[in-house]
Design a protein around this motif. Structure first.
Motif, PDB file in Angstrom:
ATOM      1  N   PRO A   1      84.702 -18.751 -54.494  1.00  0.00           N
ATOM      2  CA  PRO A   1      84.899 -19.281 -55.942  1.00  0.00           C
ATOM      3  C   PRO A   1      85.942 -18.889 -56.621  1.00  0.00           C
ATOM      4  CG  PRO A   1      83.049 -17.825 -55.719  1.00  0.00           C
ATOM      5  CD  PRO A   1      83.621 -18.059 -54.340  1.00  0.00           C
TER       6      PRO A   1
ATOM      7  N   ILE B   1      73.509 -16.150 -57.300  1.00  0.00           N
ATOM      8  CA  ILE B   1      73.408 -15.569 -56.039  1.00  0.00           C
ATOM      9  C   ILE B   1      72.246 -15.248 -55.448  1.00  0.00           C
ATOM     10  CG2 ILE B   1      74.931 -13.576 -54.744  1.00  0.00           C
ATOM     11  CD1 ILE B   1      76.689 -13.334 -57.188  1.00  0.00           C
TER      12      ILE B   1
ATOM     13  N   ILE C   1      76.732  -9.545 -46.218  1.00  0.00           N
ATOM     14  CA  ILE C   1      76.179  -9.760 -47.594  1.00  0.00           C
ATOM     15  C   ILE C   1      76.830  -9.165 -48.780  1.00  0.00           C
ATOM     16  CG2 ILE C   1      74.032  -9.103 -48.967  1.00  0.00           C
ATOM     17  CD1 ILE C   1      72.362 -10.066 -46.572  1.00  0.00           C
TER      18      ILE C   1
ATOM     19  N   TRP D   1      79.948 -11.138 -49.729  1.00  0.00           N
ATOM     20  CA  TRP D   1      79.737 -12.359 -50.281  1.00  0.00           C
ATOM     21  C   TRP D   1      79.449 -12.017 -51.791  1.00  0.00           C
ATOM     22  CZ3 TRP D   1      74.332 -14.629 -49.919  1.00  0.00           C
ATOM     23  CH2 TRP D   1      74.177 -16.066 -50.282  1.00  0.00           C
ATOM     24  N   PHE D   2      78.668 -10.885 -52.014  1.00  0.00           N
ATOM     25  CA  PHE D   2      78.306 -10.515 -53.506  1.00  0.00           C
ATOM     26  C   PHE D   2      79.356 -10.377 -54.324  1.00  0.00           C
ATOM     27  CE2 PHE D   2      73.351  -9.341 -53.516  1.00  0.00           C
ATOM     28  CZ  PHE D   2      73.337 -10.668 -52.776  1.00  0.00           C
TER      29      PHE D   2
ATOM     30  N   LEU E   1      82.624 -11.361 -53.872  1.00  0.00           N
ATOM     31  CA  LEU E   1      83.564 -12.433 -53.875  1.00  0.00           C
ATOM     32  C   LEU E   1      82.813 -13.298 -54.707  1.00  0.00           C
ATOM     33  CD1 LEU E   1      84.638 -13.088 -49.871  1.00  0.00           C
ATOM     34  CD2 LEU E   1      85.997 -12.404 -51.964  1.00  0.00           C
TER      35      LEU E   1
END
Lengths: 485, 485
Positions: free
Chosen positions: A47, A56, B357, B360-361, B363
């Motif tokens: 994003p 999330i 994970i 991901w968190f 980003l």
């Protein structure tokens, strides 16, 4: 995200994990997903704008959790335990929260000294020889590695370079040509894949010697060394296993250690799984011969309630490790090195976080007695499973040691293979396969902290049910594969 | 510890971390401890009985925290950033909470597929060549390694074995004798210590080539390759650096890449620190030549808000990695491998947790724009520091790139050495040393997420104060060392 949002997010995730653990007894071990399913449900690009943590966390529920293999479900019996306990993961959180690096003493004095101390605590608790401990006066010492893979690699590198250097010294500074290509390491044909990988990385030939009852015997090793030396090979290390992945077999450590001593070969013991059981005095006979070893690794992240990664490795003389992989730089030059330990020279990477906090939390929360209870309970549950298998004459127990039992249907391998496939396709339970000689077996490992005897009973009942269904197939018409047995 | 106690303990530690972060702006970078102090304050043996978590947490306050070097204090300017953000550490907690292993697809389908996707997200966000991405049709792909140390080692191993295998193929299955001993790898004399260590591990000779302005140039490399080939050596890889540890210098990637292409040598780029800046389009010219590379590593745990460990590595053709260090076992045999990725074959250890994970968190919480703001702010703060140094004619700026400035007192090295020692002995600030040619310099890295321009100003004012004190010493009588200048 500011500090106050972190308080909310962090606590929400603590509750999320707690809820997950409360749901585990009812979870199937395997998820219902096909390869590619999860990737397809994620956007193809990151994003541009930041998102709120609640968005999330929702996706953890809807995308990630349904795609996990639940290693902590009491229906999971594959591989070995993936260590877990609440004190451990809180310790992991705290380490991450501090965000310190601990590659040299100055980088995190408390990190280094807690690790030094924990390796003493653990070494004593397992009854290891005094010479391995940091608190001993000699050149021995312990370090936390990422995994057994790293531990055996570091031992192999130290042994490789010790051997190479000894040949240089003998020949007035000139190394025998081709020496590197003639180095040979030994392990058994039951050894974990990480030992083969370590040899590939270190560029050392490894021989996976034949076992009897899955154990490497001294006579096999002695014959091979004799033959190899006659052919110009140079043995540099024997990596024995205490608790193999396949059947938890234990190589004949005392015989091997004696040969290594006579031949001046480095003797390493990979006790990744079974090593933790040495916290119970009644299992210490398993490691008879350890007093002859030059290095040993035990993984608390397997069977001592510490979450991955945490492998404890001890060396009789850590200076060989530094000689092999130590590096110096002006920016790593630590004024305090003369007093302390710069652990980056004991491991393969430079960076390291403070993994000793989670080990400390586990050892203190459980105490020695709590960990002993945990180990003994696993062994008792495995024994119970073994007894259940023995009640059904269609099955045979092929091995049983510590928390691991392997079994099979007595007839041809394809039946056991089909049974395993049937179980895995159903997804409630998870087991992993192994081959003992020509026999295809199913490994049944007691894996989680929350496994109860009723879980064992249910697992066995399900195995019987699956088998009965297969027998129906056997008499049916639609499965030619089964009919041909 | 049961689930309800975990809820209490976990939340208490979330608050503990939050409180710690609120205290960071007032903390000195270095602790007031001598080697051995912390170890002495810990018991010498593990407790027999378990303890309550409140007892344990008290000792974090009283023993551990006072012994930490505070890498996240805005007064810490040593090394490079040790990545940190709240979303990242909550991601780490969640990974630990699930307690899953993700070494093959079946072990954690969501873990593997989230990693595949994150490596696409990140590769695109950094503007890397399409052929590196998992979503590209070719044999390229990305993986999360533990650190740059592992990334360069894996690239080196793949290149080593690709070269060895190509010689076998050419000569009808017979390998040229001594080939292994004649392999040579190249990097610069500014390369991180982990590259030297990787070469030791892989048993490959590495040449640390001379740089100009800390950059490795194509002509230097070409001359060396020419000479080496004439002497029977076999080049197998060049490991260039984008953002060296000493001065954030960038090797001439386009020149090096061109030579590697002509000579058919593996070209790896270690962009551990500076690679993260490629998320800002204005810095992409730094990586001109990346389109010629065979592999590259960037460490989000350095400069992209992810806590250690998380290094992103991409390969042009991942099959060389599997050829080099891949292993097979019946218990790792993954039915789904033909569709998915078994990441254990892309890395040095077997075990792996779900590190995707936390990436991901980060980003998602920050979004591309949030990370760009973070990077640009660090670069602006470094520029501000550089300007401050330039206001004082006693000092010279020796390098300035990205978030790293190096500087020194203009006179002899011993003055700058003394200044650094004075600062470190005082303990409020922490800097690390470097040598550029014969010049001893102090590295000033903008390290933490919470560093503000007033912290930079205060740091500079303190440097001036320390220097003024030293000048007083210079005119005094008690320090013969200073007087002799």
């Amino acid at each position: 995200m500011d500090v106050s949002e972190f308080r909310e997010f962090g606590k929400a995730v603590v509750d999320h994990i707690a809820d997950y653990w409360e749901s585990l007894p009812n979870r199937h071990a395997l998820p219902v997903v096909k390869p590619g399913d999860i990737a397809k449900s994620l956007p193809s690009k990151a994003p541009v704008k930041g998102e709120h943590w609640e968005e999330i966390l929702k996706d953890i529920d809807s995308i990630i959790q349904p795609g996990l293999t639940h290693w902590q479900s009491p229906n999971f019996h594959g591989y070995f335990p993936s260590g877990h306990s609440f004190p451990s993961i809180v310790g992991e959180l705290l380490t991450a929260g501090f965000g310190c690096m601990a590659f040299n003493w100055m980088g995190s004095p408390a990190g280094t000294e807690l690790e030094i101390t924990m390796m003493n605590w653990l070494g004593q608790a397992l009854g290891l020889p005094q010479y391995f401990l940091n608190c001993d006066e000699g050149p021995g010492g312990g370090v936390i590695h990422g995994s057994a893979s790293e531990a055996v690699l570091v031992a192999l590198l130290a042994a490789r370079d010790k051997t190479l250097n000894s040949f240089i010294n003998k020949q007035n500074g000139v190394r025998r040509s081709n020496l590197r290509e003639n180095l040979v390491a030994y392990t058994s044909d039951q050894a974990n894949s990480c030992i083969e990988k370590a040899a590939k990385i270190a560029s050392v030939t490894i021989k996976q010697l034949k076992t009897h009852n899955c154990q490497l015997r001294g006579s096999t090793l002695r014959d091979e060394i004799f033959k190899d030396k006659a052919n110009g090979f140079v043995p540099c290390i024997v990596i024995a296993t205490m608790g193999t992945t396949g059947t938890c077999a234990c190589d004949c450590l005392d015989e091997i250690g004696q040969i290594c001593k006579e031949e001046n070969i480095w003797f390493h013991i990979d006790a990744a799984y079974a090593g933790s059981a040495m916290i119970c005095p009644e299992y210490r006979p398993f490691m008879g011969g350890v007093e002859l070893s030059d290095s040993i690794n035990v993984s608390p992240h397997k069977w001592m309630l510490v979450n991955y990664d945490c492998t404890a490795t001890w060396f009789r003389d850590h200076r060989y490790v530094i000689d092999s992989i130590g590096v110096k730089r002006v920016y790593l030059d630590d004024q305090s090195s003369e007093y302390g330990i710069d652990y980056h020279n004991w491991q393969t990477p430079l960076g390291r976080r403070i993994r000793s906090i989670k080990l400390w939390f586990v050892l203190r929360s459980y105490g020695i007695e709590g960990i002993q209870r945990y180990i003994r309970n696993h062994v008792a549950l495995a024994k119970y499973f073994e007894q259940l298998v023995n009640t059904d004459s269609r099955f045979e127990v092929c091995s049983s040691c510590m928390g691991l039992v392997s079994f099979r249907l007595k007839r041809r391998n394809s039946l056991t293979e089909l049974l395993l496939k049937t179980i895995i396709d159903d997804g409630k339970y998870y087991y992993t396969p192994y081959k003992i000689g020509n026999k295809f077996v199913i490994r049944f490992a007691v894996c989680t902290r929350i496994t109860k005897s009723e879980d064992i009973k249910n697992a066995w009942n399900a195995i019987v049910d699956y088998t009965n269904t297969m027998q129906w197939d056997l008499n049916g018409t639609h499965n030619g594969f089964i009919k041909s047995i």
